[in-house]
Scaffold this active site. Structure first.
Site, PDB file in Angstrom:
ATOM      1  N   LYS A 182       0.618   0.372  11.330  1.00  0.00           N
ATOM      2  CA  LYS A 182      -0.299  -0.697  10.930  1.00  0.00           C
ATOM      3  C   LYS A 182       0.104  -2.032  11.564  1.00  0.00           C
ATOM      4  O   LYS A 182      -0.634  -3.003  11.533  1.00  0.00           O
ATOM      5  CB  LYS A 182      -0.351  -0.810   9.408  1.00  0.00           C
ATOM      6  CG  LYS A 182      -1.019   0.410   8.733  1.00  0.00           C
ATOM      7  CD  LYS A 182      -0.982   0.282   7.219  1.00  0.00           C
ATOM      8  CE  LYS A 182      -1.585   1.459   6.479  1.00  0.00           C
ATOM      9  NZ  LYS A 182      -3.048   1.402   6.364  1.00  0.00           N
ATOM     10  N   HIS A 227      -6.835  12.936   6.498  1.00  0.00           N
ATOM     11  CA  HIS A 227      -6.656  11.480   6.443  1.00  0.00           C
ATOM     12  C   HIS A 227      -5.719  10.938   7.491  1.00  0.00           C
ATOM     13  O   HIS A 227      -5.513   9.728   7.554  1.00  0.00           O
ATOM     14  CB  HIS A 227      -6.112  11.066   5.078  1.00  0.00           C
ATOM     15  CG  HIS A 227      -7.147  11.038   4.002  1.00  0.00           C
ATOM     16  ND1 HIS A 227      -7.930   9.942   3.755  1.00  0.00           N
ATOM     17  CD2 HIS A 227      -7.544  11.984   3.131  1.00  0.00           C
ATOM     18  CE1 HIS A 227      -8.758  10.205   2.761  1.00  0.00           C
ATOM     19  NE2 HIS A 227      -8.548  11.446   2.362  1.00  0.00           N
ATOM     20  N   THR A 266      -9.980   1.137   4.548  1.00  0.00           N
ATOM     21  CA  THR A 266     -11.033   0.707   3.632  1.00  0.00           C
ATOM     22  C   THR A 266     -10.820  -0.758   3.261  1.00  0.00           C
ATOM     23  O   THR A 266     -11.765  -1.429   2.856  1.00  0.00           O
ATOM     24  CB  THR A 266     -11.051   1.550   2.344  1.00  0.00           C
ATOM     25  OG1 THR A 266      -9.721   1.597   1.802  1.00  0.00           O
ATOM     26  CG2 THR A 266     -11.551   2.944   2.617  1.00  0.00           C
ATOM     27  N   LYS A 322     -13.558  -4.003   2.455  1.00  0.00           N
ATOM     28  CA  LYS A 322     -13.558  -4.934   1.315  1.00  0.00           C
ATOM     29  C   LYS A 322     -13.654  -6.372   1.806  1.00  0.00           C
ATOM     30  O   LYS A 322     -14.386  -7.189   1.241  1.00  0.00           O
ATOM     31  CB  LYS A 322     -12.275  -4.765   0.490  1.00  0.00           C
ATOM     32  CG  LYS A 322     -12.094  -3.393  -0.125  1.00  0.00           C
ATOM     33  CD  LYS A 322     -10.652  -3.217  -0.651  1.00  0.00           C
ATOM     34  CE  LYS A 322     -10.345  -1.757  -0.878  1.00  0.00           C
ATOM     35  NZ  LYS A 322      -8.886  -1.497  -1.035  1.00  0.00           N
ATOM     36  N   LYS A 354      -1.914  -4.141   2.991  1.00  0.00           N
ATOM     37  CA  LYS A 354      -2.030  -2.684   3.125  1.00  0.00           C
ATOM     38  C   LYS A 354      -0.621  -2.115   3.027  1.00  0.00           C
ATOM     39  O   LYS A 354       0.344  -2.872   3.095  1.00  0.00           O
ATOM     40  CB  LYS A 354      -2.652  -2.319   4.466  1.00  0.00           C
ATOM     41  CG  LYS A 354      -2.032  -3.110   5.637  1.00  0.00           C
ATOM     42  CD  LYS A 354      -2.711  -2.851   6.975  1.00  0.00           C
ATOM     43  CE  LYS A 354      -4.061  -3.476   7.127  1.00  0.00           C
ATOM     44  NZ  LYS A 354      -5.158  -2.550   7.131  1.00  0.00           N
ATOM     45  N   ARG A 355      -0.488  -0.802   2.895  1.00  0.00           N
ATOM     46  CA  ARG A 355       0.846  -0.215   2.868  1.00  0.00           C
ATOM     47  C   ARG A 355       1.651  -0.691   4.073  1.00  0.00           C
ATOM     48  O   ARG A 355       1.089  -0.963   5.120  1.00  0.00           O
ATOM     49  CB  ARG A 355       0.755   1.320   2.942  1.00  0.00           C
ATOM     50  CG  ARG A 355       0.375   2.001   1.657  1.00  0.00           C
ATOM     51  CD  ARG A 355       0.315   3.515   1.835  1.00  0.00           C
ATOM     52  NE  ARG A 355      -0.565   3.892   2.933  1.00  0.00           N
ATOM     53  CZ  ARG A 355      -0.206   4.619   3.988  1.00  0.00           C
ATOM     54  NH1 ARG A 355       1.024   5.081   4.087  1.00  0.00           N
ATOM     55  NH2 ARG A 355      -1.076   4.914   4.930  1.00  0.00           N
TER      56      ARG A 355
END
Ligand SMILES: *Cc1c(COP(=O)(O)O)cnc(C)c1O
Length: 748
Positions: free
Chosen positions: A490, A297, A592, A596, A484-485
């Site tokens: 990110k 991952h 992911t 969505k 998101k985290r």
């Protein structure tokens, strides 16, 4: 079955009962009338081992999957009870982010596809912490999810099993949770640790603080606990049905290791076969290799687990011996096969004073997969290049997916009905039919309906944010969301700078005709991750400044919702226009969240990273807003040298935004967060160069993309882009992902 359940629910009298009592009674009425499959008697089954299952709220989803959500709503309405009342029941957050949510989507899809896939995980007493903001700082509180009861699991007292550590025995007690599909109900088996206070600690917290040696050892115990409980179950059942010859084991069982956390399961399997069933070592390794598969991952070095040998030796001496033997076997195998010295060194299980879990996984796995095409390519070209050179047949790609039941049918009934009205309702079972919606992308009436749905979902989102966080969203604004985290790669910080640049442009009058915009953030930071916590505080400071500024606060709003979780995500993905997916190219394995949003009709504003690349391929690049350096450029910049300070010097607007970290615009209460963030961009730190995540490189193009969206938003073209994204999302269903696993890897 349905009739029985509905009759049982009809018999419930809500008089004088609390929401929690009613929730438990209704859930019990379902549980008493369903049959949960825990194993196969004849066929091969697959097992999904994961340290996280981020399921979210089960109540509505289970009723939907049983096909009785509306019936139950009607029954309750007649009794004067609104089914929405149960939104008060909070999520069991037995996971942290994408990895755990993926596991939940996969077992949902397998049940829906009538496939024998069983999840195995840990029944944490406390899930991921609950987040609140105190003066803009993250505060953490324990998530006592069982305070609402746990009607959705069955304790399997008779299937308890002893797990041995050098210093203690721990009992693993399974709890089976139903994962409901149209034609079958599979068990998700969660193990709880028992046998005294010290034993119970093992399943007390998801991610115990691991900044101490004690915390790290506890984490190792968790991983072995899950591994040994799961393997114990599989072997015991196999022996009961097939006897002690293990030749057919892999014809009956396939195991998927979700990241490296459960890799010890493959090692434990060899231990049990050799020590308890006298299977020769080489043969045990061979059977393990036919059975276990590994999903990678991440390529972030700090997230690749390496366990100090001394920890494993101290807690798990037999496992230590097996790992040492595996390492020797690997050396012999490599020598025999003529593997290059450098390749062997990189692939080796023993790395210095540690065991590499990723290398162990690659050595023992039948198949190794990445989670989006580019990610698998990166695994083959860099992280696992030596292994790929020597064992190319092991490597496969399976691009992630999400379940359209939770992420469209359940969270967006309005859009689902619109789709029904165009193409009928068969897409609900065969999601590939969703592509039929593309034919309606020019149909003004359908597009109008789509706009109406988006408006309604936005209003619902606004209501939810107001109820949860007490913030009133700007009405009729564009909603941009980054949820998101919280992690540097990110790049929530880059979004923060982009917002500041837009803010300054608005203040100076440089931006005319700016469409009112809301930037929505949701994220939890790991409790010990200093910079991530600084980024949360920074964004909250920006939010406060803009809200207080009468010149712009009707045009621009920044909202950081607290306690982002699956239930919040269900609201946010439906009410958003623009999905922000802006990781540094090469670092987001798949994502992911991006899927969505796409499925609910958002455009993606993002980099060519992870599944964004495939999203754009399916929905068209011109229907999305792609910017920034791609993987090759990032590699080139790393090799040739990258100087963010030179970029800051040439770009006064960027410089001004970045310097708000240190020029007194904002305060972090003297805690040093902002200075640290500033330093990370301008001077680097012990383990990385300045601006390790290439914010300065991508920021100008990011601001440009956000402003282009702002311009395009009012046109009907923009709605079409959103619509085409939705109509092109079928590929990103986890039904497709799980079918690929079943065919390419598990052979079920
Ligand atoms: C989908 C989801 C994630 C994963 O989001 P990414 O953007 O892919 O990182 C994380 N948390 C929750 C609650 C989710 O629903």
């Amino acid at each position: 079955m349905k009739e029985k359940i509905l009759n049982a629910i009809k018999a419930i009298d809500p008089q004088g009962k609390t929401v929690v009592q009613l929730y438990n009674e209704i859930s019990d009425a379902v549980m008493k009338n369903i049959e949960i499959k825990t194993c196969e008697t004849q066929n091969k089954a697959a097992y999904y081992l994961s340290i996280e299952f981020l399921i979210g709220r089960m109540f509505y989803n289970n009723l939907l999957e049983l096909g009785i959500l509306e019936d139950v709503a009607n029954i309750l309405r007649e009794k004067g009870v609104s089914i929405q009342m149960f939104e008060e029941i909070e999520d069991a957050a037995l996971g942290n982010g994408g990895l755990g949510r993926l596991a939940a989507c996969f077992i949902d899809s397998a049940a829906g596809l009538n496939l024998p896939l069983y999840g195995m995980g840990i029944r944490y007493k406390y899930g991921l912490f609950k987040q609140r903001f105190e003066d803009g700082f993250q505060e953490e509180f324990p998530d006592d999810w069982q305070s609402f009861g746990d009607p959705w699991s069955i304790r399997k007292e008779g299937e308890r099993r002893v797990i041995r550590f050098a210093d203690m025995d721990v009992t693993a007690v399974p709890y089976d949770v139903p994962i409901i599909g149209k034609d079958r109900i599979n068990a998700l088996r969660l193990y709880q640790a028992e046998g005294g206070k010290k034993a119970e600690q093992i399943s007390e917290y998801l991610y115990p603080a691991d900044d101490t040696e004690e915390g790290k050892l506890l984490r190792l115990r968790q991983e072995y606990f899950l591994s040994a409980a799961a393997v114990g179950d599989l072997i015991e059942r196999y022996v009961r049905e097939n006897g002690k010859g293990f030749a057919a084991f892999s014809k009956k069982n396939a195991v998927q290791l979700n990241d490296t956390h459960p890799v010890l399961a493959a090692v434990e399997f060899i231990r049990v076969l050799t020590h308890e069933y006298s299977v020769p070592f080489a043969k045990a390794v061979m059977i393990a290799r036919e059975t276990f598969n590994y999903t990678n991952h991440t390529i972030l070095p700090e997230a690749l687990e390496c366990w100090p040998k001394k920890y494993i030796q101290a807690l798990l001496p037999d496992i230590y011996d097996i790992l040492v033997k595996l390492d020797s076997k690997q050396r012999r195998d490599c020598r025999k096969a003529g593997v290059e010295k450098a390749d062997y060194a990189a692939m080796r299980i023993v790395q210095g004073t540690t065991f590499s879990m990723a290398n162990t996984a690659v050595f023992l796995a039948n198949k190794v997969n990445g989670v989006a095409r580019i990610h698998t390519e990166i695994l083959k070209e860099s992280l696992f290049a030596p292994a790929y050179r020597n064992m190319p047949e092991k490597f496969v790609n399976v691009t992630n997916g999400i379940t359209q039941r939770r992420w469209l049918q359940l969270c967006n009934a309005e859009l689902s009905s619109l789709i029904d009205s165009c193409i009928g309702s068969k897409w609900r079972e065969d999601v590939s039919l969703l592509g039929g919606m593309k034919e309606f992308a020019q149909d003004e009436k359908v597009l109008d309906g789509f706009v109406k749905v988006k408006r309604e979902k936005k209003a619902q989102l606004a209501q939810y944010v107001q109820a949860k966080d007490g913030i009133v969203l700007l009405p009729n604004a564009i909603v941009y969301a980054q949820v998101k985290r919280l992690h540097e790669y990110k790049r929530q910080l880059m979004t923060a700078f982009a917002i500041l640049e837009i803010y300054h442009k608005l203040k100076s009058g440089e931006l005319k005709d700016f469409y009112p915009s809301v930037f929505l953030f949701g994220a939890k930071s790991a409790p010990a991750y200093f910079r991530a916590k600084g980024i949360i505080k920074f964004i909250n400071e920006i939010s406060k400044m803009i809200a207080a500024d009468g010149d712009v606060n009707q045009k621009l709003q920044v909202v950081f919702v607290s306690n982002y979780n699956v239930s919040y995500a269900e609201k946010i993905v439906t009410g958003t226009d623009v999905s922000l997916q802006v990781s540094t190219a090469g670092l987001e394995a798949s994502g992911t969240g991006n899927m969505k949003f796409m499925l609910n009709g958002s455009v993606t504003c993002g980099t060519m990273d992870g599944a964004n690349i495939e999203i754009v391929e399916h929905a068209g690049r011109s229907n999305n807003y792609i910017f920034g350096a791609e993987v090759d450029e990032i590699s080139r910049l790393k090799a040739e040298g990258y100087d963010p300070n030179a970029i800051f010097a040439k770009d006064p607007q960027m410089k001004r935004a970045v310097e708000t970290l240190i020029d007194g615009t904002f305060t972090d209460g003297g805690k040093g967060y902002f200075q640290e963030l500033y330093n990370s961009l301008t001077v680097g730190a012990s383990w990385h160069k300045p601006d390790h995540y290439f914010i300065a490189r991508d920021l100008p193009e990011y601001v440009d993309a956000l402003l282009r969206i702002n311009k395009d938003y009012a046109s009907s073209d923009f709605v079409k882009k959103q619509f085409i994204n939705m109509a092109s999302a079928a590929y990103f269903s986890s039904d497709r992902s799980v079918s690929e696993y079943a065919e390419k890897i598990w052979k079920i």
